[in-house]
Design a protein around this motif. Structure first.
Motif, PDB file in Angstrom:
ATOM      1  N   ALA A 219       0.839  -1.203   0.000  1.00 54.87           N
ATOM      2  CA  ALA A 219       0.000   0.000   0.000  1.00 54.87           C
ATOM      3  C   ALA A 219       0.867   1.242   0.000  1.00 54.87           C
ATOM      4  N   ARG A 220       1.908   1.204   0.809  1.00 54.21           N
ATOM      5  CA  ARG A 220       2.806   2.345   0.878  1.00 54.21           C
ATOM      6  C   ARG A 220       3.466   2.574  -0.479  1.00 54.21           C
ATOM      7  N   PHE A 221       3.871   1.466  -1.088  1.00 55.65           N
ATOM      8  CA  PHE A 221       4.539   1.572  -2.379  1.00 55.65           C
ATOM      9  C   PHE A 221       3.629   2.230  -3.409  1.00 55.65           C
ATOM     10  N   PHE A 222       2.402   1.761  -3.447  1.00 50.97           N
ATOM     11  CA  PHE A 222       1.490   2.315  -4.455  1.00 50.97           C
ATOM     12  C   PHE A 222       1.139   3.762  -4.132  1.00 50.97           C
ATOM     13  N   ALA A 223       1.043   4.057  -2.865  1.00 47.79           N
ATOM     14  CA  ALA A 223       0.765   5.453  -2.496  1.00 47.79           C
ATOM     15  C   ALA A 223       1.887   6.352  -2.978  1.00 47.79           C
ATOM     16  N   TYR A 224       3.123   5.899  -2.781  1.00 46.73           N
ATOM     17  CA  TYR A 224       4.262   6.698  -3.238  1.00 46.73           C
ATOM     18  C   TYR A 224       4.231   6.867  -4.750  1.00 46.73           C
ATOM     19  N   LEU A 225       3.961   5.755  -5.430  1.00 45.32           N
ATOM     20  CA  LEU A 225       3.927   5.824  -6.890  1.00 45.32           C
ATOM     21  C   LEU A 225       2.914   6.852  -7.351  1.00 45.32           C
ATOM     22  N   SER A 226       1.731   6.811  -6.735  1.00 46.59           N
ATOM     23  CA  SER A 226       0.692   7.748  -7.147  1.00 46.59           C
ATOM     24  C   SER A 226       1.074   9.159  -6.768  1.00 46.59           C
ATOM     25  N   LEU A 227       1.692   9.305  -5.610  1.00 44.01           N
ATOM     26  CA  LEU A 227       2.136  10.638  -5.193  1.00 44.01           C
ATOM     27  C   LEU A 227       3.132  11.186  -6.206  1.00 44.01           C
ATOM     28  N   PHE A 228       4.039  10.309  -6.610  1.00 43.44           N
ATOM     29  CA  PHE A 228       5.008  10.738  -7.613  1.00 43.44           C
ATOM     30  C   PHE A 228       4.297  11.204  -8.870  1.00 43.44           C
ATOM     31  N   THR A 229       3.324  10.401  -9.309  1.00 44.29           N
ATOM     32  CA  THR A 229       2.639  10.744 -10.550  1.00 44.29           C
ATOM     33  C   THR A 229       1.966  12.095 -10.426  1.00 44.29           C
ATOM     34  N   PHE A 230       1.345  12.322  -9.271  1.00 45.16           N
ATOM     35  CA  PHE A 230       0.690  13.625  -9.081  1.00 45.16           C
ATOM     36  C   PHE A 230       1.710  14.753  -9.186  1.00 45.16           C
ATOM     37  N   ALA A 231       2.828  14.592  -8.493  1.00 43.91           N
ATOM     38  CA  ALA A 231       3.824  15.667  -8.502  1.00 43.91           C
ATOM     39  C   ALA A 231       4.328  15.916  -9.912  1.00 43.91           C
ATOM     40  N   MET A 232       4.542  14.815 -10.638  1.00 46.45           N
ATOM     41  CA  MET A 232       5.033  14.950 -12.011  1.00 46.45           C
ATOM     42  C   MET A 232       4.005  15.670 -12.871  1.00 46.45           C
ATOM     43  N   LEU A 233       2.730  15.337 -12.660  1.00 46.03           N
ATOM     44  CA  LEU A 233       1.689  15.990 -13.453  1.00 46.03           C
ATOM     45  C   LEU A 233       1.579  17.459 -13.092  1.00 46.03           C
ATOM     46  N   ALA A 234       1.741  17.745 -11.803  1.00 45.14           N
ATOM     47  CA  ALA A 234       1.718  19.150 -11.395  1.00 45.14           C
ATOM     48  C   ALA A 234       2.873  19.892 -12.051  1.00 45.14           C
ATOM     49  N   LEU A 235       3.974  19.197 -12.188  1.00 46.85           N
ATOM     50  CA  LEU A 235       5.153  19.810 -12.808  1.00 46.85           C
ATOM     51  C   LEU A 235       4.874  20.137 -14.274  1.00 46.85           C
ATOM     52  N   VAL A 236       4.353  19.153 -14.993  1.00 42.06           N
ATOM     53  CA  VAL A 236       4.242  19.366 -16.434  1.00 42.06           C
ATOM     54  C   VAL A 236       3.065  20.260 -16.783  1.00 42.06           C
ATOM     55  N   THR A 237       2.069  20.349 -15.917  1.00 41.06           N
ATOM     56  CA  THR A 237       0.922  21.187 -16.269  1.00 41.06           C
ATOM     57  C   THR A 237       1.023  22.573 -15.655  1.00 41.06           C
ATOM     58  N   ALA A 238       2.161  22.886 -15.055  1.00 38.43           N
ATOM     59  CA  ALA A 238       2.298  24.204 -14.434  1.00 38.43           C
ATOM     60  C   ALA A 238       2.216  25.287 -15.496  1.00 38.43           C
ATOM     61  N   ASP A 239       1.657  26.409 -15.100  1.00 39.36           N
ATOM     62  CA  ASP A 239       1.697  27.539 -16.021  1.00 39.36           C
ATOM     63  C   ASP A 239       2.603  28.633 -15.465  1.00 39.36           C
ATOM     64  N   ASN A 240       3.305  28.305 -14.394  1.00 37.11           N
ATOM     65  CA  ASN A 240       4.257  29.268 -13.850  1.00 37.11           C
ATOM     66  C   ASN A 240       5.411  28.493 -13.230  1.00 37.11           C
ATOM     67  N   PHE A 241       6.476  29.210 -12.957  1.00 38.06           N
ATOM     68  CA  PHE A 241       7.673  28.527 -12.482  1.00 38.06           C
ATOM     69  C   PHE A 241       7.518  28.003 -11.063  1.00 38.06           C
ATOM     70  N   ILE A 242       6.682  28.675 -10.279  1.00 33.90           N
ATOM     71  CA  ILE A 242       6.582  28.256  -8.886  1.00 33.90           C
ATOM     72  C   ILE A 242       5.862  26.920  -8.773  1.00 33.90           C
ATOM     73  N   GLN A 243       4.766  26.799  -9.495  1.00 30.89           N
ATOM     74  CA  GLN A 243       4.073  25.516  -9.445  1.00 30.89           C
ATOM     75  C   GLN A 243       4.974  24.423 -10.006  1.00 30.89           C
ATOM     76  N   MET A 244       5.719  24.783 -11.047  1.00 37.44           N
ATOM     77  CA  MET A 244       6.632  23.798 -11.594  1.00 37.44           C
ATOM     78  C   MET A 244       7.661  23.396 -10.547  1.00 37.44           C
ATOM     79  N   PHE A 245       8.104  24.383  -9.789  1.00 35.24           N
ATOM     80  CA  PHE A 245       9.077  24.078  -8.737  1.00 35.24           C
ATOM     81  C   PHE A 245       8.449  23.186  -7.675  1.00 35.24           C
ATOM     82  N   PHE A 246       7.189  23.434  -7.394  1.00 27.24           N
ATOM     83  CA  PHE A 246       6.475  22.558  -6.453  1.00 27.24           C
ATOM     84  C   PHE A 246       6.515  21.119  -6.955  1.00 27.24           C
ATOM     85  N   GLY A 247       6.126  20.952  -8.220  1.00 32.82           N
ATOM     86  CA  GLY A 247       6.146  19.612  -8.786  1.00 32.82           C
ATOM     87  C   GLY A 247       7.559  19.037  -8.795  1.00 32.82           C
ATOM     88  N   TRP A 248       8.480  19.890  -9.100  1.00 31.34           N
ATOM     89  CA  TRP A 248       9.905  19.526  -9.171  1.00 31.34           C
ATOM     90  C   TRP A 248      10.349  18.953  -7.827  1.00 31.34           C
TER      91      TRP A 248
END
Lengths: 485, 712
Positions: free
Chosen positions: B111-140
């Motif tokens: 469960a922990r593993f899958f949670a991490y995987l999904s968390l990673f995916t969210f962060a990556m998506l936040a990174l690529v869909t950012a429209d500003n550098f700060i959100q991208m940095f958040f995802g980063w």
């Protein structure tokens, strides 16, 4: 003086009259009520509480909002004094409640105790209403004589006798200083009434005679609030005297004396603010310093509380040193909140009873949070509040005191105060560390209902009062409205 | 829909992560995988909507913070660039989720593993869909965190913890650069919105900025700092050290984070910020050099590694180098194209490696494998597909090949063209690309041969129990293999070919290849390239007027074919008036030739004469030691940074902290305070006359004080 004016004057003194006459009655009751000393003591105690309550109610009812004087201006009746009186009476009631059970278990239950308390309170009552050096001295001595006896109330105990004797001798010395100052002031002002002194100070603010008189007067008064360097009696008396007596010492008399100092400085000597500010600043810094550093080495919690009270008087003096109206308000607010905290803390100390008797060392509190969570929480709130931790009520006391100093341009004094405050918080935290993190060393016996109630209510109030600080402050502003500035 | 794509994985991560005790492993797996698959499907829909339908938009979710001029919002920016990344991230991620069902089936903390995987995916998506550098940095930072958590997933393994810390610390260096870059952007442009910054970039070319006491061109500095961030995340030369060690994490993690998605964030960053990089030629040249160096360096190190995952890790590093030197040369679309295809075949390779490891009971050392193709037939076939894709096998004449053929050869050819056109380091990049391609081929086939062919060299017991992977692991592999086979051919036109002119919209320039060959209104069939590469070249040449010089070409569509040919020496060499934007034939064939050479080399060393490598290693030539020790980077870093930092830390700790700060600070103050307290306590003698004396002294002192003050 016609009968009318006499009656009118006497009516302004209702609370004092209630107490004075009541005290005599109580004495008679004590003597003639019966043979069972314990029963008589208890009866007289409760009667005294009733008496104090009646006086408190009377003082509250008397509050008209206007300032009037009686007895040719010797006695003043204003919101300031009435606020102080109510507070003193309530503090005395709390002290009585704390005392009853203690005295009984310690075999000290005698009916003289409540009578002495009532007499002392009468003296304080006069002090806060004094508008003349004569009244001032009368009230002060009346209070002090009762307190000397109270300090030595446990006359079979060597420590208590020693404490009482020390207190008496040093008190006599301070009275001497005060009288000397009063006579100097009288000599240079040409009168003993505050109005006459004020006029004299107004005409010649640099008068050296008045200044000397003021120094001696203030020294005598500083002794009563145990401000350094007139504090030496405090630790010994707090430690030696029976705990309820120490609790009483730490609350009502301090308030009365501090209110008296505030009045003396801001009314008769208002014109000499520049001069007395210097004295008060010195007293404040010394008190804060000695209070903060002195307490660090103490292992006896009563001694520690003595130093704590010295330090706290220093903070009050910081507010007073500002010489402004805000300063007076801050003094009243601080004293009020401080009394609540100290009453609660002494409640905790009075709860430190084991099967083998009372204990009063700091390490006896070890693990209190485990053995008695309620008491542990209460002392946590109380000590942090006295220490001025945000956001317990005590914080606001300190805040306004420092605020007054900063407003008056004494930023450096506020900084010094804050630094000493850091030192002093360390010994409160040291106690709390024992309470929360150390291994318990045996449990305390359950505290008597009265003590427990005082502890819990005071402890709770450090948090519960928070929303009402503004209300309290409004009350304080109303009370201090006529004075200072 | 876009909300669901981005926040679905977050929801999955929260549910699986926080409620893992309540819902259990099974439910956590179902929730995370289900939401990820949904997210992937929606991403593909969005991709067609945005990239094909041209429905570019930015969804503003909420204002994040507004401090003065500094305004940042949470947003989902949907343009072609982010849509491509959405597809890559969600599809690979969902396949990895599915694969992990099988791979992690014996792990107690699924469960922990899958949670991490999904968390990673969210962060990556936040990174690529950012429209500003700060959100991208958040995802980063979010992907960095997830990467740390996943590398150290087996936290009881000391090496895994060390690797996780190493990855985190190395990334900090890069992230610091990125943060500085973002600050510089705000300083220069007064905004961190992509649109505003990029629109103003052209107007700031002359601006100078002081940094570390030196003057820099503002845009050069910003681009450089951003690239430092990219170097850290994408494991480029100097900051690459964490990536091989990151293989301590579970293999699906390596596939998802350390091959397909997170490590490409740096490439994405450079492409996203291409308006700045285009105006920063010096930094772009630096990017090219670093990219080329990484490509070559990682490929050489890959030759001598024996851990199956490490070989692929270095291969990833090397391929990222390709992407970077492409981006540095201004070939952003080609870089993205390679990113896209690379995601499929590298994830495939990693998951295949995982399959091998799984099948051989956690054996990762290739020296203990061999001859396993019979027990792992599926894995064997799929891995060969992945290898063919990675090495870019294809026929230049016909223009048919595996995914890597289209993207990698595009980069190499364009690098040649850029070099010929005078872009700095273009020619160098080309040759490095060629050499690295040969090395890639060699180490890839070496991996195949050592793992699947020859004699089995491990513990016979293991082989007895060896088994091919269950369907739940094979299905994702097959899907990825399809991607590795066809992703290149299917999307070449859109990414870099004719379609690129419209495909990218405003998000990226179409790239020189598309612009020169189709930009001037060429009517030719865009799919010609698939049919007959060379013929296409000829056709195009007739129509296409411009060649070579990119700066000139962008504006001139009117030059004649003859002129173009004259400008273009190589084109002439290639002969007979093939004046279009096409490298000479030998360039087209070079990658294939070196690939074949690499293959043959591997065959010779590992199939025909399997005893040779061992002997070389045993002889311990300096080159072999140099390579197998990864150019001694870890040792140098350990000496310079770890020891240096420790020495510095010791200095600060023992002298700075203990002596000065503690000595004068807490301990000193406390000592003074206690001394003062003792003195005051001593003053309290208990003697009455002392007390009275002090009181009188007090009165005297106060009086004196006042008298002195009054000046009497």
């Amino acid at each position: 003086m016609t009968v009318q004016t006499l009656l009118a004057d006497l009516s302004l003194m209702t609370p004092e009259l209630i107490l004075a006459i009541g005290a005599m009655v109580l004495l008679m009751v004590g003597v003639f009520a019966g043979k069972d000393e314990l029963k008589v003591a208890r009866l007289v105690s409760w009667l005294a509480i009733g008496l104090l309550a009646a006086a408190a109610i009377a003082s509250m009812l008397l509050s008209t909002g206007v300032s009037t004087t009686a007895f040719e201006g010797a006695f003043i009746h204003d919101t300031f004094s009435l606020y102080a009186k109510s507070a003193i009476y309530l503090a005395a009631i709390v002290a009585m409640i704390l005392a009853i059970n203690y005295l009984e278990t310690e075999k000290l239950a005698r009916f003289e105790y409540p009578v002495l308390i009532v007499l002392a309170v009468t003296g304080m009552s006069l002090m806060v209403s004094s508008n003349d050096l004569m009244t001032l001295y009368l009230g002060l001595e009346m209070q002090s004589l009762a307190l000397y006896i109270l300090a030595a109330f446990n006359r079979d105990s060597q420590r208590a006798s020693e404490a009482g004797l020390k207190y008496f001798v040093l008190g006599a010395l301070s009275s001497g200083l005060l009288l000397y100052g009063a006579s100097l002031v009288y000599g240079f002002a040409g009168g003993t009434s505050f109005a006459a002194i004020a006029a004299a100070a107004e005409s010649d603010p640099d008068s050296l005679g008045l200044l000397f008189g003021l120094v001696f007067l203030l020294s005598g008064l500083a002794f009563k609030v145990s401000a350094a360097p007139f504090h030496m009696w405090t630790p010994d008396v707090y430690e030696g005297a029976p705990t309820p007596v120490a609790a009483f010492f730490a609350t009502a008399p301090k308030l009365a004396a501090m209110v008296l100092i505030a009045r003396v400085l801001t009314e008769p000597f208002a014109a000499m603010a520049d001069q007395w500010q210097q004295i008060v600043i010195v007293l404040a810094i010394l008190s804060m310093g000695i209070g903060a550093f002195g307490a660090l080495m103490q292992s006896n919690i009563k001694r520690l509380m003595a130093y704590s009270s010295i330090a706290n008087m220093g903070y009050v003096l910081v507010g007073l040193a500002s010489g402004t109206q805000i300063g007076v308000w801050a003094v009243l607010l601080y004293m009020t909140l401080y009394i609540v905290g100290v009453a609660g803390t002494f409640g905790v100390i009075l709860s430190m009873r084991r099967s083998e008797g009372m204990v009063e060392r700091v390490e006896d509190l070890s693990g209190l949070a485990q053995t008695n969570p309620g008491l542990g929480l209460a002392i946590t709130g109380l000590l942090l509040s006295i220490g001025g931790m945000p956001f317990l009520v005590g914080f606001f006391g300190k805040l306004f005191v420092f605020y007054a100093a900063v407003e008056a341009g004494l930023i450096w004094l506020a900084v010094v105060g804050a630094l000493f405050s850091i030192v002093s918080i360390s010994y409160y935290l040291a106690i709390l560390k024992r309470v929360w993190f150390d291994e318990p060393r045996g449990e305390f016996l359950p505290a008597p209902a009265g003590v427990a109630a005082v502890t819990r209510i005071a402890g709770l109030s450090t948090v519960v009062l928070l929303p009402f600080v503004a209300l309290l402050f409004a009350q304080v502003i109303r009370a201090g409205g006529g004075i200072g500035g | 829909m876009a909300y669901l794509i981005v926040f679905g994985p977050l929801l999955a991560a929260i549910v699986a992560g926080l409620l893992q005790k309540q819902i259990g492993d099974r439910a956590a797996q179902i929730i995370t995988t289900g939401l990820l698959i949904l997210s992937a499907i929606l991403s593909i829909v969005t991709f067609f909507d945005v990239a094909v339908g041209g429905n570019v938009r930015t969804l503003e979710i909420a204002r994040w913070m507004a401090v003065g001029d500094f305004e940042v919002s949470w947003a989902i920016k949907l343009d072609t660039l982010s849509a491509v990344m959405l597809v890559v991230v969600t599809s690979v991620s969902s396949l990895v989720h599915v694969y992990s069902w099988g791979y992690m089936s014996h792990d107690p903390h699924r469960a922990r593993f899958f949670a991490y995987l999904s968390l990673f995916t969210f962060a990556m998506l936040a990174l690529v869909t950012a429209d500003n550098f700060i959100q991208m940095f958040f995802g980063w930072e979010g992907v960095g965190l997830a990467s740390y958590l996943l590398i150290g997933f087996w936290y009881k393994k000391e090496s895994a913890n060390a690797a996780a810390i190493k990855a985190f610390v190395t990334n900090r260096v890069g992230d610091f650069g990125l943060a500085l870059g973002i600050m510089a952007i705000f300083f220069v442009f007064g905004s961190v919105q992509f649109d505003e910054v990029f629109a103003q970039a052209a107007g700031e070319t002359g601006r100078q900025l002081r940094f570390l006491g030196l003057q820099f061109g503002a845009l050069e500095l910003i681009a450089f700092l951003l690239f430092i961030g990219a170097m850290g995340k994408s494991a480029q030369f100097f900051l690459h050290v964490w990536l091989p060690d990151a293989m301590e994490g579970p293999t699906p993690v390596s596939a998802l984070i350390h091959a397909a998605t997170m490590v490409t964030a740096g490439v994405f960053l450079v492409c996203r910020a291409h308006p700045i990089f285009e105006l920063a030629p010096a930094t772009s040249a630096f990017v090219t050099v670093i990219g080329a160096t990484t490509a070559l360096f990682a490929a050489t190190v890959g030759l001598a590694q024996n851990d199956i995952k490490r070989v692929i890790a270095y291969s990833t590093c090397s391929q990222l180098g390709y992407m970077f030197f492409a981006a540095g040369l201004g070939l952003y679309s080609a870089a993205m194209f390679h990113l896209f295809t690379h995601a499929f075949f590298k994830a495939l390779l990693f998951l295949c490696a995982g399959s091998v490891i799984h099948g051989l009971h956690e054996e990762q050392d290739m020296r203990k494998m061999g001859g396993t193709y019979q027990v792992l037939p599926w894995t064997w076939i799929l891995m060969i597909i992945g290898t063919l894709a990675l090495t870019g096998v294809g026929l230049p004449i016909l223009g048919i090949g595996f995914a890597g053929f289209y993207s990698k050869d595009m980069i190499i050819e364009e690098a040649f063209m850029m070099g010929a056109a005078g872009v700095p380091f273009g020619t160098m990049a080309f040759w490095v690309g060629i050499i690295a391609a040969g090395l890639t081929s060699f180490y890839s086939w070496r991996l195949i041969f050592m793992t699947f062919h020859g004699k089995y060299r491990g513990d016979p017991e293991v082989l007895k129990h060896a088994h091919d992977s269950p369907p739940v692991m094979l299905v994702p592999l097959v899907l990825l293999a399809i991607g590795a086979l066809f992703a290149g051919a299917a999307f070449k036109s859109d990414f870099v070919g004719k379609g690129a002119l419209t495909f990218w919209g405003d998000s990226l320039p179409a790239g020189p290849y598309a612009e020169y060959n189709y930009g001037a209104g060429d009517a030719g069939d865009p799919l010609v390239s698939n049919a007959a590469g060379e013929a296409e070249h000829v056709d195009d040449a007739a129509v296409e007027a411009v060649a070579g010089d990119s700066g000139e070409a962008a504006t001139t569509g009117s030059a004649t074919a003859g002129e173009a040919a004259a400008e273009h020496g190589e084109a002439q060499e290639h002969g007979d008036g093939h004046g279009g934007h096409h490298p000479p034939t030998w360039v087209l064939f070079m990658p294939l030739i070196v690939t074949i050479l690499g293959f043959l080399g591997a065959v010779w060393f590992y199939l025909m004469r399997p005893e040779l490598p061992g002997r070389i290693a045993a002889r311990g030539g300096p080159i072999h030691a140099f390579l197998s020790n990864k150019w001694y980077f870890d040792e140098i870093y350990h000496f310079v940074f770890v020891r240096g930092a420790r020495g510095l830390g010791d200095l600060f700790w023992k002298i700075g902290d203990v002596r000065i700060i503690d000595g004068l600070g807490p301990n000193g103050v406390a000592g003074t305070v206690m001394a003062g307290a003792r003195r005051i306590a001593r003053m309290q003698t208990g003697y009455l006359y002392h007390y009275a004396f002090i009181m009188l002294i007090g009165v005297l002192g106060l009086t004196l004080w006042l008298v002195l003050r009054a000046g009497v």
